[in-house]
Design a protein around this motif. Sequence first.
Motif, PDB file in Angstrom:
ATOM      1  N   GLY A  33      -3.524  -3.766  -2.524  1.00 46.36           N
ATOM      2  CA  GLY A  33      -2.800  -2.661  -3.146  1.00 46.36           C
ATOM      3  C   GLY A  33      -1.308  -2.679  -2.876  1.00 46.36           C
ATOM      4  O   GLY A  33      -0.640  -1.645  -3.020  1.00 46.36           O
ATOM      5  N   VAL A  34      -0.748  -3.847  -2.484  1.00 41.92           N
ATOM      6  CA  VAL A  34       0.685  -3.923  -2.180  1.00 41.92           C
ATOM      7  C   VAL A  34       1.518  -3.621  -3.423  1.00 41.92           C
ATOM      8  O   VAL A  34       2.572  -2.983  -3.358  1.00 41.92           O
ATOM      9  N   GLY A  35       1.050  -4.066  -4.590  1.00 43.76           N
ATOM     10  CA  GLY A  35       1.782  -3.799  -5.835  1.00 43.76           C
ATOM     11  C   GLY A  35       1.908  -2.328  -6.107  1.00 43.76           C
ATOM     12  O   GLY A  35       2.954  -1.840  -6.558  1.00 43.76           O
ATOM     13  N   TYR A  36       0.832  -1.595  -5.826  1.00 49.39           N
ATOM     14  CA  TYR A  36       0.893  -0.154  -6.029  1.00 49.39           C
ATOM     15  C   TYR A  36       1.890   0.493  -5.065  1.00 49.39           C
ATOM     16  O   TYR A  36       2.592   1.449  -5.414  1.00 49.39           O
ATOM     17  N   LEU A  37       1.981  -0.035  -3.854  1.00 51.65           N
ATOM     18  CA  LEU A  37       2.968   0.490  -2.908  1.00 51.65           C
ATOM     19  C   LEU A  37       4.374   0.263  -3.422  1.00 51.65           C
ATOM     20  O   LEU A  37       5.257   1.127  -3.287  1.00 51.65           O
ATOM     21  N   LEU A  38       4.627  -0.912  -4.011  1.00 53.54           N
ATOM     22  CA  LEU A  38       5.959  -1.191  -4.558  1.00 53.54           C
ATOM     23  C   LEU A  38       6.286  -0.254  -5.706  1.00 53.54           C
ATOM     24  O   LEU A  38       7.459   0.039  -5.965  1.00 53.54           O
ATOM     25  N   LEU A  39       5.249   0.209  -6.387  1.00 53.96           N
ATOM     26  CA  LEU A  39       5.465   1.144  -7.493  1.00 53.96           C
ATOM     27  C   LEU A  39       5.462   2.598  -7.026  1.00 53.96           C
ATOM     28  O   LEU A  39       5.597   3.516  -7.833  1.00 53.96           O
ATOM     29  N   GLY A  40       5.263   2.769  -5.729  1.00 53.27           N
ATOM     30  CA  GLY A  40       5.231   4.120  -5.198  1.00 53.27           C
ATOM     31  C   GLY A  40       3.928   4.839  -5.430  1.00 53.27           C
ATOM     32  O   GLY A  40       3.857   6.060  -5.290  1.00 53.27           O
ATOM     33  N   ARG A  41       2.878   4.105  -5.749  1.00 52.76           N
ATOM     34  CA  ARG A  41       1.577   4.715  -6.023  1.00 52.76           C
ATOM     35  C   ARG A  41       0.677   4.527  -4.787  1.00 52.76           C
ATOM     36  O   ARG A  41      -0.183   3.648  -4.725  1.00 52.76           O
ATOM     37  N   ARG A  42       0.898   5.365  -3.816  1.00 51.50           N
ATOM     38  CA  ARG A  42       0.198   5.186  -2.544  1.00 51.50           C
ATOM     39  C   ARG A  42      -1.301   5.452  -2.664  1.00 51.50           C
ATOM     40  O   ARG A  42      -2.116   4.770  -2.044  1.00 51.50           O
ATOM     41  N   ARG A  43      -1.671   6.437  -3.428  1.00 53.64           N
ATOM     42  CA  ARG A  43      -3.093   6.735  -3.574  1.00 53.64           C
ATOM     43  C   ARG A  43      -3.826   5.580  -4.244  1.00 53.64           C
ATOM     44  O   ARG A  43      -4.946   5.220  -3.851  1.00 53.64           O
ATOM     45  N   LEU A  44      -3.172   5.027  -5.260  1.00 54.11           N
ATOM     46  CA  LEU A  44      -3.788   3.863  -5.904  1.00 54.11           C
ATOM     47  C   LEU A  44      -3.904   2.695  -4.922  1.00 54.11           C
ATOM     48  O   LEU A  44      -4.883   1.933  -4.936  1.00 54.11           O
ATOM     49  N   ALA A  45      -2.885   2.522  -4.096  1.00 58.28           N
ATOM     50  CA  ALA A  45      -2.912   1.436  -3.108  1.00 58.28           C
ATOM     51  C   ALA A  45      -4.080   1.597  -2.158  1.00 58.28           C
ATOM     52  O   ALA A  45      -4.815   0.644  -1.853  1.00 58.28           O
ATOM     53  N   VAL A  46      -4.275   2.841  -1.633  1.00 59.02           N
ATOM     54  CA  VAL A  46      -5.382   3.082  -0.700  1.00 59.02           C
ATOM     55  C   VAL A  46      -6.719   2.877  -1.398  1.00 59.02           C
ATOM     56  O   VAL A  46      -7.649   2.255  -0.843  1.00 59.02           O
ATOM     57  N   ALA A  47      -6.825   3.374  -2.628  1.00 50.00           N
ATOM     58  CA  ALA A  47      -8.071   3.229  -3.378  1.00 50.00           C
ATOM     59  C   ALA A  47      -8.381   1.758  -3.648  1.00 50.00           C
ATOM     60  O   ALA A  47      -9.531   1.304  -3.510  1.00 50.00           O
ATOM     61  N   ALA A  48      -7.339   1.006  -4.047  1.00 50.80           N
ATOM     62  CA  ALA A  48      -7.554  -0.413  -4.327  1.00 50.80           C
ATOM     63  C   ALA A  48      -8.009  -1.164  -3.074  1.00 50.80           C
ATOM     64  O   ALA A  48      -8.919  -1.997  -3.117  1.00 50.80           O
ATOM     65  N   ALA A  49      -7.369  -0.891  -1.946  1.00 53.12           N
ATOM     66  CA  ALA A  49      -7.750  -1.551  -0.702  1.00 53.12           C
ATOM     67  C   ALA A  49      -9.176  -1.187  -0.312  1.00 53.12           C
ATOM     68  O   ALA A  49      -9.950  -2.027   0.185  1.00 53.12           O
TER      69      ALA A  49
END
Length: 494
Positions: A33-49
Amino acid sequence: MAHPTHAAPESGPPGPRPHDPPAAALGNASLLGVGYLLLGRRRLAVAAAAVTAVLVCVLFRVARPWCEAVLLLWWVAVTAHGWFLAGGRGGRGGRGGGGAARGRRAAALGAACLVLLPAGFWRFDAAGIERDVAEAHGRGDCSRVLAAQDAVRLPHRVAGAPLTARGDGLAEVCDRLEGAGARLGLELDDGTRAADTTEAAKVARNLKESFDVLASALAEPGNEKAVRATLERFLGALPADGHCRTVTVTDWLRGRHPGQEALDRYAGAVERAVARTAPAALAGCGDDLADAGQWEEARNHYRRLLDRYPGDEHADRARKGVARATRAIELANVTRLLAGPGDEQSEYCSAPAKYSGAAPYRKGRANRALFSGPTEYTDRLPDEWQTAAPADAVLVVCVEQPEFGTPVRTCPYEREPSGSTRNVTFHKIAVPVRAYELRTGKPVADRTLEIGGTSCPAVITYYTVGDHDSGPPDQYVSPSDADVRAAFGPLVGR
């Protein structure tokens, strides 16, 4: 000279950080979910991980190709989603983006490489291990299968779960075969001498359990060479340490047991191994049993060798063994029949038996005898005429109680204190005897011997009962040792 002036731009709050599709895609390619972090989408990052962690756990536990396919689809999905979420080809920063964009891409690429490169390495190594395992299994080399699969580590099981699972399956089969082979090997190594025959049931049970394993592995596709290698290794290790244990094993192998396809499919190899080892084992076991005094069992083993392998090089040894065991069995039987109190006839006299190891009876020549019955007169014979050992005897002479024989002389005797006279007749001592040739158990004489001696001594003594004084009307002569020898000499050829 006047110079124009320009008003300085007003400072204000910075604008939103531009989105970089390549950085977002690369970041999500790490599956963290690193890409989501770069986009500022932390919830998506946690969900993806979290989804990645679940899929990896399922892949590790289930280890099926479809699990890899699902994880690959997830990787493609999150990578593409990061790209399009950042604006795709039309997103800001998509054409260069300057130094900041390059930094984000480098960080995203590093994250992706941190996951994908080790995963690729461990999967590549897992594929190599799986290939080695499959090749070794194809050759039937279970030792190599187990050694190769032993190199599998946890990263292999994550990055190449289906590959390692296939290897685990082959290794599990080989582990069972190796265990069965080791158990079969113990049946060959744990050999004592004659006592092995008492463990026949245990050996047979262990053999059956081991061959059940071979049969179950043979029922699974692709295990034929491994099963054959295990069986050939066991058969090649024959004979066992103990002759009698080898006989137990070869006897079991000669049989046909329900459910033992391994024996049926490789019947030729089994029969050759049995024929190679059984004759010597039967002869050796017979010798071991004979040394232990187990003559019946020894003779049975010698006879089995002669019945099954009459032309084998050990046949002469077995024939001699049968003769030796038979003599020992006969001697034991004769010894038992002759046992008994010294003054009574033994069981032999009513049930004569042969001992083929005895010397033959020859008329007119000295024949050492074993006397059974009253010993009053036979004890006076010379030691060289008689024996107490059945193994040294030629004759068995059954002696009856003595009787009055031929009258020799009648003499008058004056009775005291009455002074009256009474005539007393003296008789030879009649001893009924039956003689048997010990070698055959057949009778060679049935006669009554008469022992002579002196008669009419100056005084005779007798006993009365109450007032009745009739006196003995008949008496035996008084034999000397020479008289006893003269009577028995013709019987024993002296």
